[in-house]
Design an enzyme around this catalytic site. Structure first.
Site, mmCIF file in Angstrom:
data_model
loop_
_atom_site.group_PDB
_atom_site.id
_atom_site.type_symbol
_atom_site.label_atom_id
_atom_site.label_comp_id
_atom_site.label_asym_id
_atom_site.label_seq_id
_atom_site.Cartn_x
_atom_site.Cartn_y
_atom_site.Cartn_z
ATOM 1 N N GLY A 30 14.310 -5.211 2.836
ATOM 2 C CA GLY A 30 14.332 -4.152 1.844
ATOM 3 C C GLY A 30 14.061 -2.809 2.486
ATOM 4 N N GLY A 69 11.832 0.600 1.817
ATOM 5 C CA GLY A 69 10.765 1.169 0.997
ATOM 6 C C GLY A 69 10.651 2.653 1.223
ATOM 7 C CG PHE A 127 5.815 4.780 4.495
ATOM 8 C CD1 PHE A 127 5.694 6.065 4.962
ATOM 9 C CD2 PHE A 127 4.792 4.239 3.741
ATOM 10 C CE1 PHE A 127 4.572 6.812 4.682
ATOM 11 C CE2 PHE A 127 3.672 4.975 3.456
ATOM 12 C CZ PHE A 127 3.558 6.267 3.921
ATOM 13 N N GLY A 128 10.052 3.187 5.071
ATOM 14 C CA GLY A 128 11.030 2.728 6.040
ATOM 15 C C GLY A 128 11.513 1.337 5.695
ATOM 16 C CB VAL A 146 10.513 -4.467 4.974
ATOM 17 C CG1 VAL A 146 9.591 -5.632 5.272
ATOM 18 C CG2 VAL A 146 9.726 -3.306 4.409
ATOM 19 C CE LYS A 185 6.233 -0.048 4.531
ATOM 20 N NZ LYS A 185 6.468 -0.576 3.216
ATOM 21 C CG ASP A 206 2.577 2.962 -5.146
ATOM 22 O OD1 ASP A 206 2.683 3.145 -6.380
ATOM 23 O OD2 ASP A 206 3.537 3.045 -4.369
#
Ligand SMILES: *[C@@H]1O[C@H](CO)[C@@H](O)[C@H](O)[C@H]1NC(C)=O
Ligand SMILES: *[C@@H]1O[C@H](CO)[C@@H](O)[C@H](O)[C@H]1NC(C)=O
Ligand SMILES: *[C@@H]1O[C@H](CO)[C@@H](O)[C@H](O)[C@H]1NC(C)=O
Ligand SMILES: *[C@@H]1O[C@H](CO)[C@@H](O)[C@H](O)[C@H]1NC(C)=O
Ligand SMILES: *[C@@H]1O[C@H](CO)[C@@H](O)[C@H](O)[C@H]1NC(C)=O
Ligand SMILES: *[C@@H]1O[C@H](CO)[C@@H](O)[C@H](O)[C@H]1NC(C)=O
Ligand SMILES: *[C@@H]1O[C@H](CO)[C@@H](O)[C@H](O)[C@H]1NC(C)=O
Length: 671
Positions: A356, A358, A360-361, A363, A378, A474
């Site tokens: 996936g 996300g 931030f970056g 995975v 990640k 979060d």
């Protein structure tokens, strides 16, 4: 005919009786140099290899393993007519092998227990002996000598390399760092339990003196004159008449524990094992010991040859695997993964392994080459040097967090402009996929409720049960990942800190996702445990209603979930808000509790919200939920333009709540 059958039956019963009697008389002592013909009951990941090696626990995920002597032995017999003492004497040789330094593996324990059925016990951190409801209870009647390789502050552990005497729980009544007394040198010499080298442990109890002695040593020396632990303890207070003896292990993901031989005696000193008769450790685990000179030189030649050949290739490929290492990172060595291993594990960060993308970056799924452990990596783009030291310190400290409802962080790696975080792989991906997409099956109410309870206990652990308060910042369905058994595990905690370090001071430090943001957060930008509770409230409603906190049904119309649930409640029909896909099959009381508690957590005033501890009490039925206020204004989420104004990403076209700046799920399942 019936007569014949009857007498046959009688005969069989008699036979069994006499066989049992014969066993009962002899079998209070045994010696196993290897476990070929051993009379053992195994469960979980315990197994016996062809060469007689007993493996308690393998590197499978969260596995526990038990190996117990099949028959019960007589211990506390003073009340019955039998004449047997509480004294016992045992010694065994074991090896603890772990895959990565400093992570994985919890330890194992020699155990005396009234039952050898541990099907209700939890794996780590409870060593497969207890569960969270019975740990510490006097009704357990369990004595355990633990070889513990994790420092768990909940149990008052002294360090991550100790031997302890435990009664009915894991809070040791006596413990000492692993070491042995050298008769020759007249001093203590320390040992590392997880070195992978075989070690010898003796446990002796003398009823007359009520003294329990525990002695540790490497296998190449005889039993030391001084024990490591010597504890005055009256076992008649704890042990029952019929007890089983054996081993219980919880190795976690990256360690294997072996028993090479075991000698046990209830009627005298146990014979010390003859180390030369024990089976060898498995090929890959073998420690390098007296390899012949010939093989040695052969190995050296081959190595030299390899070095020459690969040297050239290496220089060419070095760039590919180049990493950044700085001096301050030295102490974090054990938590470092090499880029090369991660590269190989993820097949070169191939798109096929992409789980996936996300905030931030990306995975990626990976399989560590040496150990076949599944991981999720990640990959975070990160240019600023500033704050990296603090962030890595934080990450390492997070790596020490252990809770069954948190996604375990295994380690990290750094490259120029890139930070890689390595996590446990969660085979079922994130919860939002189950709630909103048709590619995953619908979750029933039982599963949903268990996930809610699990995530609540994970969050409680972060807030109150760790050395320092950790804010998640979060909480939402896409940050809750499901393990193989569909248990909810909270991911991505602590990553918000990276964002803090990374921003310039002008921008606000707001992290979170619209719909889960407490109103005061958008005003002050300051996250607190109360703002986490708010987000958890939105999450509860999400799981119960099967809807996102805010659904954009063509701007500017939005469906605000809190408002909807509130309306239903005020009408006296709160169950109308429940997820239609459940088709009414849920426990009414639980559904009502979850919906009301969701509202309760969604109150605009931070002080009006419960703490996570209270949330847990409500969910467990240990406290009654107070009456909710009837004024709609008391509930609120930041849905207004104020929040959108701060959003980096305009609301997405798919109608999901836009994620602000931050952390999306770590291990989201692939699309
Ligand atoms: C062990 O036996 C003694 C003597 O009969 C008894 O007082 C004690 O309660 C027993 N211990 C347990 C744990 O049952
Ligand atoms: C019970 O055992 C003790 C010590 O082993 C022994 O002195 C005593 O004679 C035994 N009693 C009986 C009735 O066997
Ligand atoms: C814990 O273990 C005990 C004893 O085996 C069992 O009765 C109980 O149901 C277990 N509790 C949980 C929550 O699994
Ligand atoms: C495990 O827990 C269940 C439910 O509490 C109970 O019925 C069962 O007896 C327990 N098993 C053992 C071995 O304690
Ligand atoms: C060795 O360690 C044991 C256990 O911690 C301790 O009781 C003993 O005093 C030590 N002996 C020496 C010589 O340091
Ligand atoms: C048990 O340990 C204590 C303390 O070192 C020692 O005095 C005692 O002799 C030991 N018992 C035996 C039978 O070895
Ligand atoms: C148990 O102790 C008795 C008496 O000291 C001894 O004869 C026997 O060999 C021992 N058995 C084992 C298996 O250690």
């Amino acid at each position: 005919m019936a007569m014949v059958l009857h007498s046959l039956q009688l005969l069989i019963i008699l036979c069994v009786y006499f066989i049992c009697l014969a066993f009962a008389q002899n079998e209070d002592q045994f010696i196993y140099n290897g476990f070929h013909q051993a009379n053992l009951h195994l469960d979980g990941s315990a197994q016996i290899y062809n060469d007689g090696l007993l493996q308690l626990s393998s590197m499978s995920l969260n596995q526990v393993g038990h190996a117990f002597y099949t028959l019960p032995l007589k211990f506390n017999t003073s009340s019955s007519g039998l004449n047997s003492s509480l004294s016992f004497s045992t010694n065994f040789v074991f090896a603890m092998v772990r895959q990565f330094p400093n992570i994985g593996g919890h330890g194992f324990a020699f155990t005396i227990s009234p039952s050898r059925d541990f099907s209700n016990a939890s794996a780590h951190p409870l060593l497969g002996l207890f569960n969270f409801s019975n740990i510490g209870l006097a009704t357990n009647h369990i004595l355990a000598i633990e070889l513990d390789t994790v420092k768990n502050d909940n149990f008052g552990d002294i360090d991550d390399n100790h031997v302890g005497i435990d009664v009915n729980g894991l809070q040791s009544v006596e413990a000492a760092t692993a070491m042995y007394f050298s008769n020759k040198e007249g001093r203590n010499i320390s040992l590392e339990l997880t070195s992978g080298n075989p070690m010898h442990l003796w446990i002796d109890y003398y009823e007359a003196e009520k003294l329990l002695n525990v002695t540790l040593a490497p296998t190449y020396i005889p039993k030391p004159n001084q024990p490591l632990l010597s504890k005055r303890i009256d076992l008649s207070q704890y042990l029952l008449q019929d007890m089983y003896v054996g081993f219980s292990a919880s190795a976690g993901e990256s360690a294997s524990y072996y028993i090479l031989g075991w000698s046990f005696n209830k009627s005298g000193q146990s014979q010390s094992l003859d180390v030369s008769k024990l089976p060898p450790l498995l090929q890959q685990e073998k420690t390098k010991e007296n390899t012949g000179l010939l093989t040695k030189s052969l190995v050296i030649t081959v190595i030299l040859l390899l070095i020459t050949i690969t040297g050239a290739a290496y220089i060419l490929r070095r760039k590919k695997y180049e990493e950044i290492r700085e001096d301050w990172e030295r102490e974090y060595g054990p938590h470092r993964f090499t880029y090369k291993n991660l590269y190989k594990a993820t097949k070169g960060f191939s798109d096929k392994e992409l789980l996936g993308v996300g905030g931030f970056g990306k995975v990626f799924r990976g399989l560590l080459p040496s150990s076949n452990i599944q991981i999720a990596v990640k990959k975070i783009s990160h240019d600023s040097k500033q704050g990296m030291k603090e962030f890595v310190a934080e990450i390492i400290s997070i790596g020490r967090l252990r809770h069954r409802n948190l996604v375990q962080l295994l380690g990290y790696c750094r490259r120029r402009g890139e930070l890689l975080l390595v996590y446990d792989y969660m085979p079922n991906g994130s919860l939002d996929k189950f709630l909103y997409s048709n590619e995953k099956p619908n979750l029933n109410w039982f599963q949903r409720y268990r996930i809610l309870r699990g995530v609540a206990s994970g969050l409680l652990y972060l807030h109150e049960e760790w050395e320092q308060v950790i804010l998640h910042r979060d909480v939402k369905a896409s940050n809750v990942l499901l393990d193989a058994d569909l248990n909810g595990r909270l991911g991505d905690f602590g990553l918000a800190k990276l964002y803090d370090h990374d921003t310039n001071p002008q921008t606000t430090h707001l992290v979170g996702t619209v719909g889960y943001l407490a109103p005061e957060l958008t005003r002050t930008g300051r996250a607190t445990t109360c703002t986490d509770v708010f987000a958890f409230g939105a999450f509860m409603l999400e799981v119960a209603c099967g809807r996102r906190p805010i659904e954009v049904q063509g701007l500017p119309t939005e469906m605000i979930l809190v408002d909807r649930v509130f309306q239903c409640w005020r009408k006296g029909a709160i169950l109308d808000a429940s997820d239609p896909r459940l088709e009414g099959s849920y426990v009414k009381e639980e559904m009502e509790l979850v919906l009301k508690l969701g509202l309760f957590c969604s109150q605009s005033m931070p002080a009006a919200r419960p703490s996570m501890r209270q949330v847990m009490q409500f969910l467990d039925g240990d406290a009654d939920l107070p009456e909710l206020p009837h004024d709609e204004a008391c509930f609120g989420t930041s849905t207004n333009s104020e929040a959108y104004g701060l959003s980096l990403f305009p609301s997405s076209s798919r109608g999901s709540a836009p994620s602000m700046f931050s952390t999306d799920s770590i291990l989201r399942s692939g699309r």
